[in-house]
Design a protein around this motif. Structure first.
Motif, PDB file in Angstrom:
ATOM      1  N   ARG A   1      20.914  15.079   7.083  1.00 21.65           N
ATOM      2  CA  ARG A   1      19.659  14.564   6.534  1.00 21.65           C
ATOM      3  C   ARG A   1      19.400  15.268   5.211  1.00 21.65           C
ATOM      4  O   ARG A   1      19.277  16.492   5.155  1.00 21.65           O
ATOM      5  CB  ARG A   1      18.489  14.812   7.482  1.00 21.65           C
ATOM      6  N   VAL A   2      19.341  14.495   4.135  1.00 24.83           N
ATOM      7  CA  VAL A   2      19.114  15.048   2.802  1.00 24.83           C
ATOM      8  C   VAL A   2      17.625  15.299   2.617  1.00 24.83           C
ATOM      9  O   VAL A   2      16.804  14.407   2.813  1.00 24.83           O
ATOM     10  CB  VAL A   2      19.629  14.084   1.714  1.00 24.83           C
ATOM     11  N   LEU A   3      17.271  16.527   2.236  1.00 24.00           N
ATOM     12  CA  LEU A   3      15.866  16.901   2.071  1.00 24.00           C
ATOM     13  C   LEU A   3      15.422  16.898   0.617  1.00 24.00           C
ATOM     14  O   LEU A   3      14.237  16.717   0.330  1.00 24.00           O
ATOM     15  CB  LEU A   3      15.618  18.300   2.654  1.00 24.00           C
ATOM     16  N   THR A   4      16.337  17.126  -0.307  1.00 22.05           N
ATOM     17  CA  THR A   4      15.967  17.268  -1.712  1.00 22.05           C
ATOM     18  C   THR A   4      16.109  15.956  -2.465  1.00 22.05           C
ATOM     19  O   THR A   4      17.003  15.161  -2.190  1.00 22.05           O
ATOM     20  CB  THR A   4      16.844  18.339  -2.388  1.00 22.05           C
ATOM     21  N   ALA A   5      15.222  15.753  -3.419  1.00 16.93           N
ATOM     22  CA  ALA A   5      15.299  14.598  -4.307  1.00 16.93           C
ATOM     23  C   ALA A   5      16.108  14.988  -5.538  1.00 16.93           C
ATOM     24  O   ALA A   5      16.512  16.137  -5.697  1.00 16.93           O
ATOM     25  CB  ALA A   5      13.898  14.143  -4.709  1.00 16.93           C
ATOM     26  N   ASP A   6      16.347  14.023  -6.392  1.00 16.51           N
ATOM     27  CA  ASP A   6      17.129  14.269  -7.604  1.00 16.51           C
ATOM     28  C   ASP A   6      16.172  14.588  -8.744  1.00 16.51           C
ATOM     29  O   ASP A   6      15.809  13.728  -9.534  1.00 16.51           O
ATOM     30  CB  ASP A   6      17.971  13.029  -7.923  1.00 16.51           C
ATOM     31  N   LEU A   7      15.743  15.856  -8.806  1.00 18.35           N
ATOM     32  CA  LEU A   7      14.801  16.273  -9.838  1.00 18.35           C
ATOM     33  C   LEU A   7      15.514  16.521 -11.161  1.00 18.35           C
ATOM     34  O   LEU A   7      16.719  16.777 -11.190  1.00 18.35           O
ATOM     35  CB  LEU A   7      14.089  17.559  -9.411  1.00 18.35           C
ATOM     36  N   PRO A   8      14.787  16.479 -12.269  1.00 15.64           N
ATOM     37  CA  PRO A   8      15.398  16.835 -13.553  1.00 15.64           C
ATOM     38  C   PRO A   8      15.903  18.278 -13.518  1.00 15.64           C
ATOM     39  O   PRO A   8      15.225  19.169 -13.002  1.00 15.64           O
ATOM     40  CB  PRO A   8      14.239  16.674 -14.547  1.00 15.64           C
ATOM     41  N   ASP A   9      17.111  18.505 -14.029  1.00 16.98           N
ATOM     42  CA  ASP A   9      17.712  19.843 -14.067  1.00 16.98           C
ATOM     43  C   ASP A   9      17.751  20.486 -12.685  1.00 16.98           C
ATOM     44  O   ASP A   9      17.531  21.685 -12.529  1.00 16.98           O
ATOM     45  CB  ASP A   9      16.955  20.760 -15.041  1.00 16.98           C
ATOM     46  N   GLN A  10      18.038  19.692 -11.675  1.00 17.45           N
ATOM     47  CA  GLN A  10      18.076  20.187 -10.298  1.00 17.45           C
ATOM     48  C   GLN A  10      19.140  21.267 -10.132  1.00 17.45           C
ATOM     49  O   GLN A  10      20.254  21.131 -10.620  1.00 17.45           O
ATOM     50  CB  GLN A  10      18.373  19.026  -9.347  1.00 17.45           C
ATOM     51  N   ARG A  11      18.793  22.346  -9.425  1.00 21.82           N
ATOM     52  CA  ARG A  11      19.713  23.468  -9.245  1.00 21.82           C
ATOM     53  C   ARG A  11      20.124  23.680  -7.795  1.00 21.82           C
ATOM     54  O   ARG A  11      21.045  24.441  -7.527  1.00 21.82           O
ATOM     55  CB  ARG A  11      19.080  24.761  -9.779  1.00 21.82           C
ATOM     56  N   ILE A  12      19.431  23.077  -6.849  1.00 26.16           N
ATOM     57  CA  ILE A  12      19.775  23.276  -5.442  1.00 26.16           C
ATOM     58  C   ILE A  12      19.812  21.944  -4.711  1.00 26.16           C
ATOM     59  O   ILE A  12      19.230  20.951  -5.158  1.00 26.16           O
ATOM     60  CB  ILE A  12      18.773  24.206  -4.719  1.00 26.16           C
ATOM     61  N   GLU A  13      20.514  21.950  -3.586  1.00 21.10           N
ATOM     62  CA  GLU A  13      20.485  20.845  -2.643  1.00 21.10           C
ATOM     63  C   GLU A  13      20.206  21.432  -1.271  1.00 21.10           C
ATOM     64  O   GLU A  13      20.699  22.510  -0.934  1.00 21.10           O
ATOM     65  CB  GLU A  13      21.816  20.097  -2.615  1.00 21.10           C
ATOM     66  N   ALA A  14      19.416  20.726  -0.472  1.00 17.55           N
ATOM     67  CA  ALA A  14      19.103  21.179   0.879  1.00 17.55           C
ATOM     68  C   ALA A  14      19.309  20.030   1.852  1.00 17.55           C
ATOM     69  O   ALA A  14      18.896  18.897   1.587  1.00 17.55           O
ATOM     70  CB  ALA A  14      17.665  21.694   0.957  1.00 17.55           C
ATOM     71  N   LEU A  15      19.962  20.331   2.959  1.00 15.79           N
ATOM     72  CA  LEU A  15      20.206  19.340   3.995  1.00 15.79           C
ATOM     73  C   LEU A  15      19.989  19.984   5.357  1.00 15.79           C
ATOM     74  O   LEU A  15      20.162  21.193   5.514  1.00 15.79           O
ATOM     75  CB  LEU A  15      21.641  18.795   3.938  1.00 15.79           C
ATOM     76  N   VAL A  16      19.610  19.164   6.328  1.00 21.59           N
ATOM     77  CA  VAL A  16      19.612  19.588   7.724  1.00 21.59           C
ATOM     78  C   VAL A  16      20.782  18.875   8.384  1.00 21.59           C
ATOM     79  O   VAL A  16      20.900  17.650   8.297  1.00 21.59           O
ATOM     80  CB  VAL A  16      18.295  19.234   8.436  1.00 21.59           C
ATOM     81  N   THR A  17      21.647  19.648   9.011  1.00 21.47           N
ATOM     82  CA  THR A  17      22.836  19.080   9.635  1.00 21.47           C
ATOM     83  C   THR A  17      22.866  19.414  11.120  1.00 21.47           C
ATOM     84  O   THR A  17      22.629  20.561  11.507  1.00 21.47           O
ATOM     85  CB  THR A  17      24.116  19.616   8.967  1.00 21.47           C
ATOM     86  N   ALA A  18      23.130  18.405  11.932  1.00 26.12           N
ATOM     87  CA  ALA A  18      23.312  18.595  13.371  1.00 26.12           C
ATOM     88  C   ALA A  18      24.801  18.476  13.671  1.00 26.12           C
ATOM     89  O   ALA A  18      25.441  17.492  13.291  1.00 26.12           O
ATOM     90  CB  ALA A  18      22.526  17.554  14.156  1.00 26.12           C
ATOM     91  N   VAL A  19      25.360  19.498  14.317  1.00 24.58           N
ATOM     92  CA  VAL A  19      26.784  19.520  14.654  1.00 24.58           C
ATOM     93  C   VAL A  19      26.920  19.514  16.168  1.00 24.58           C
ATOM     94  O   VAL A  19      26.461  20.437  16.844  1.00 24.58           O
ATOM     95  CB  VAL A  19      27.482  20.764  14.066  1.00 24.58           C
TER      96      VAL A  19
ATOM     97  N   SER B   1       8.989  17.092  -5.149  1.00 27.82           N
ATOM     98  CA  SER B   1       9.110  16.024  -4.156  1.00 27.82           C
ATOM     99  C   SER B   1       8.720  16.593  -2.798  1.00 27.82           C
ATOM    100  O   SER B   1       8.889  17.787  -2.543  1.00 27.82           O
ATOM    101  CB  SER B   1      10.539  15.471  -4.106  1.00 27.82           C
ATOM    102  N   ILE B   2       8.205  15.739  -1.933  1.00 28.18           N
ATOM    103  CA  ILE B   2       7.787  16.133  -0.589  1.00 28.18           C
ATOM    104  C   ILE B   2       8.564  15.293   0.416  1.00 28.18           C
ATOM    105  O   ILE B   2       8.629  14.067   0.299  1.00 28.18           O
ATOM    106  CB  ILE B   2       6.272  15.924  -0.395  1.00 28.18           C
ATOM    107  N   ALA B   3       9.160  15.956   1.397  1.00 27.92           N
ATOM    108  CA  ALA B   3       9.915  15.257   2.439  1.00 27.92           C
ATOM    109  C   ALA B   3       9.149  15.363   3.756  1.00 27.92           C
ATOM    110  O   ALA B   3       8.920  16.465   4.256  1.00 27.92           O
ATOM    111  CB  ALA B   3      11.309  15.862   2.582  1.00 27.92           C
ATOM    112  N   ARG B   4       8.736  14.232   4.312  1.00 31.83           N
ATOM    113  CA  ARG B   4       8.034  14.193   5.588  1.00 31.83           C
ATOM    114  C   ARG B   4       9.030  14.003   6.726  1.00 31.83           C
ATOM    115  O   ARG B   4       9.986  13.237   6.602  1.00 31.83           O
ATOM    116  CB  ARG B   4       7.026  13.045   5.609  1.00 31.83           C
ATOM    117  N   HIS B   5       8.783  14.682   7.851  1.00 34.72           N
ATOM    118  CA  HIS B   5       9.733  14.618   8.960  1.00 34.72           C
ATOM    119  C   HIS B   5       9.837  13.223   9.556  1.00 34.72           C
ATOM    120  O   HIS B   5      10.860  12.851  10.125  1.00 34.72           O
ATOM    121  CB  HIS B   5       9.348  15.624  10.049  1.00 34.72           C
ATOM    122  N   ASP B   6       8.766  12.419   9.416  1.00 38.13           N
ATOM    123  CA  ASP B   6       8.773  11.078   9.994  1.00 38.13           C
ATOM    124  C   ASP B   6       8.930   9.990   8.938  1.00 38.13           C
ATOM    125  O   ASP B   6       8.615   8.825   9.179  1.00 38.13           O
ATOM    126  CB  ASP B   6       7.488  10.844  10.790  1.00 38.13           C
TER     127      ASP B   6
END
Length: 202
Positions: free
Chosen positions: A105-123, A85-90
């Motif tokens: 902001r969730v960056l990863t899609a729900d791929l088959p056998d997904q092993r990671i999750e990636a997010l950008v978080t502003a605190v 999957s490709i995540a565009r900033h806009d």
């Protein structure tokens, strides 16, 4: 510990999702609290949308409920038909969830056998410290801008832009923006529960 005393729409939606899944699992607030290392009082406020939830708490809850963090943020069902999957900033359809003084902001899609999750978080600097949590898996965090303080067991580490940290999630950990500017971080988590071919880790 209450992370934010100002309820908002996204916090209520995430709280309702936590409550729904907890009920499906047949768990009481106290039982869920024991699984994720958060207090029953904090979880009660979270389910009512009274407080926002930090990323560390979100991962702990997802691990305890055997779901992806994205599902708690309302992004379930984004399963990709491809192996990438490709995540565009806009991308106008990108998932952005603002909860009090935190934005995920969730960056990863729900791929088959997904092993990671990636997010950008502003605190934001007005956000209080997250509760101390610990759970299965490991995490990697890269600070994009600002400063973020990590509390790991008995050690405190202040990370600035360009710094990163990699740690086992079983180490008690919490985060706090003690600076004056917004801290933005790229957060990646690898949890055994995401390894669907092996089944949930418990």
């Amino acid at each position: 510990m209450v992370e934010s005393a100002r309820p908002d729409g996204p916090s209520r939606l995430v709280g309702a999702e936590i409550k729904r899944i907890r009920a499906e699992r047949g768990l009481t607030l106290r039982e869920l609290a024991e699984r994720c290392g958060l207090s029953p009082g904090f979880l009660s406020l979270a389910e009512r949308g009274v407080n926002s939830i930090s990323l560390t708490s979100l991962f702990a809850l997802a691990n305890a409920l055997d779901v992806d963090a994205a599902e708690l943020l309302g992004t379930a069902g984004r399963r990709s038909r491809r192996e990438y999957s490709i995540a565009r900033h806009d991308d106008p359809d990108a998932t952005r969830v603002v909860m009090g003084e935190r934005e995920h902001r969730v960056l990863t899609a729900d791929l088959p056998d997904q092993r990671i999750e990636a997010l950008v978080t502003a605190v934001h600097p007005t956000a209080g410290p997250s509760p101390v949590t610990q759970h299965d898996g490991e995490e990697f965090c890269y600070v994009l801008r600002g400063e973020l303080t990590f509390l790991l067991a008995d050690e405190t580490a202040v990370l600035a832009a360009g710094d990163s940290i990699h740690f086992k999630s079983r180490v008690p950990h919490a985060i706090h923006n003690r600076g004056t500017d917004v801290a933005e971080v790229l957060w990646t988590v690898d949890r055994p529960m995401l390894r669907r071919s092996d089944g949930p880790a418990r």
